[in-house]
Every structure is written in C-alpha cells, then in structure tokens.
Design an enzyme around this catalytic site. Sequence first.
Site, PDB file in Angstrom:
ATOM      1  CD1 TRP A   1      34.206  36.089  48.895  1.00 11.38           C
ATOM      2  CD2 TRP A   1      36.002  37.183  49.915  1.00 11.38           C
ATOM      3  NE1 TRP A   1      35.203  36.742  47.634  1.00 11.38           N
ATOM      4  CE2 TRP A   1      35.948  37.160  48.744  1.00 11.38           C
ATOM      5  CE3 TRP A   1      36.675  37.298  50.639  1.00 11.38           C
ATOM      6  CZ2 TRP A   1      36.931  37.611  48.491  1.00 11.38           C
ATOM      7  CZ3 TRP A   1      37.775  38.489  51.052  1.00 11.38           C
ATOM      8  CH2 TRP A   1      38.535  38.184  49.035  1.00 11.38           C
TER       9      TRP A   1
ATOM     10  CE1 TYR B   1      40.704  35.260  46.384  1.00 12.40           C
ATOM     11  CE2 TYR B   1      42.194  35.608  48.133  1.00 12.40           C
ATOM     12  CZ  TYR B   1      42.544  36.341  46.477  1.00 12.40           C
ATOM     13  OH  TYR B   1      42.668  36.118  46.363  1.00 12.40           O
TER      14      TYR B   1
ATOM     15  CG  ASP C   1      34.102  37.941  44.558  1.00 10.43           C
ATOM     16  OD1 ASP C   1      35.037  37.742  45.397  1.00 10.43           O
ATOM     17  OD2 ASP C   1      33.944  37.652  44.124  1.00 10.43           O
TER      18      ASP C   1
END
Length: 287
Positions: free
Chosen positions: A221, A225, A241
């Site tokens: 994640w 990002y 997410d």
Amino acid sequence: MRLAYQPPYDWAAMLEFLSARAISGLESVEAGVYRRSIRLAGQQGWISVAPGAGDWLDVEVDFPDPAVLPEIEWRLRRMFDLDAQPERINATLARDPLMAQLVAARPGLRLPGTWDGLELAMRAVLGQQITVVAAIRLAGKLVAQYGQPLQTPHAAITHVFPTAEVLAAADLATLGMPRARGRTLSGVAQALLDDPQLFAPKAGLKESVARLVALPGIGDWTAHYIAMRQLREADAFASGDIGLINALAALEGGPVSARQLLARAEAWRPLRAYAAQHLWASLGRRD
C-alpha cells in the site's frame, strides 16, 4: 509565475485534497489559496498557488536564489498534475461504465502529487493503519520538533520540513507512535541518504514498487501510494486501501474484497491511479 494547463481543471477538488492533508506549520489553505514552505539546494523560502483568470495557476515565489526557479516550476507542475491530458484520460477511463459515470461527474479531476519525495514517504508511513487526521497531527508534531524555523509573512507557515539527515538520526517514536513505525521513518530517511535517487522515477511501476518494498516497514500500500503521488506512476493502485474498497462497494451495491477490487481495476489500466482518485472522490474524501 503562470503555470498553464489543459482544461478542464477541478481546482476545488485539488484544494480539498491538499486542505485535508495540510501539515500545521508547513502549509495552509486559505480563501482558495495554497501556501507552503520549500527547501532547495540548502536554501528556504515559500510559495503561494491560486487559480488564474484563464487556464493557468498563478504562483508567487519567495526564494533567495532565482536560479532554482525552473526546478520550482517543474515540481509544481508535477504536484498539481498540470501536464495531464484530461480528454485522453477521461476517454480511456470512460470505456468502463462505472468510471464513465465518475468521469462525467468530475471531468477535471487531477492526480495530486507532492512537493518532495521524503515528505510524501513520511506522510505515507505515518498514515499506515490510522486515519488521515491522526497522521497529519503526527506530521505536524514532526515538523514542529525537527523542522527548521522559517520567517514568512504568513502566520500559518513557520517551518520547513525536516531534512533526511535530521530524521535519520532522530528517535521519532517519541512523537507518539509505535516504535517500529518510528524506525521505519528513520530508515526511509537513511535510505534516501544512501541513495539520493530513491524517489526518482524508475523504468516503470514494477521497478518503482520493488525498490520501495525492499525498505523495512514499507508494504505494498505504502509503495503504491508513493508511486502514485511522487513517482507519478499513472497505473499505481493500492488495492488494499479501505477507502477504495468502500467506494467500490458503495457504487456497486455489495461487499468487495481487496482481491475483487484488484481484479475489477484491470479494466482501468493503464490509468488506475486516476481511477483511484475518482473512487476516493466518490466518497467525498481522498485517502
């Protein structure tokens, strides 16, 4: 300074995103204007960004060295996604019926970038398993304790983001976070010192993510990002997410797993990052 873009541009959505993540002392959003402190080549200053009267952003720069103006412009173009081509992006996403609805609702939605890779990485790590509000509160403590004071005419802009040298040597768990997360923050700062190109674009998304997840404490994640907002990888997609999962579930009227979201996102390639921004926007929030 004027920074042109190809319309449409949803400035309100961009400002909403930045406002929700504004770190106390470092940046502010007031009366439709975004301001923040900046550091380049060992010098500090500040910038102010507002929509212009035409298809451009008006930028005020207060910085001691005019030689770095091209670098400031380059960073701002990436931060505000000014080189995006809305017609191409929207047409590609609209091939999927769900995305067609979201694109029609927000045709000028852009993919917010960031001023600095280290700062973005710190934000991402701080945001692991806690809310945006809690993460930004911690970031404000980090800036107040370890950032360099800066005098500006704006009361909300008081510090510059801490350097990698300072963060690598600090015990950041004292700010009120799990000790392991504090070690991850310091480890990322040290990794940047060891490899100044750590947050520079790589050959592609796969290589970018692989380099980041090799760092202790950086999972899929966080890597996606960072790839989305700093490396400007248009196909980055953090399938785990919770905001994306909830958005798709709400739009399609049923429970969705991370695996199902990832499978559904195949239809949004090679622009999954923009699809993610539309999903977040559909919930009225952008995580």
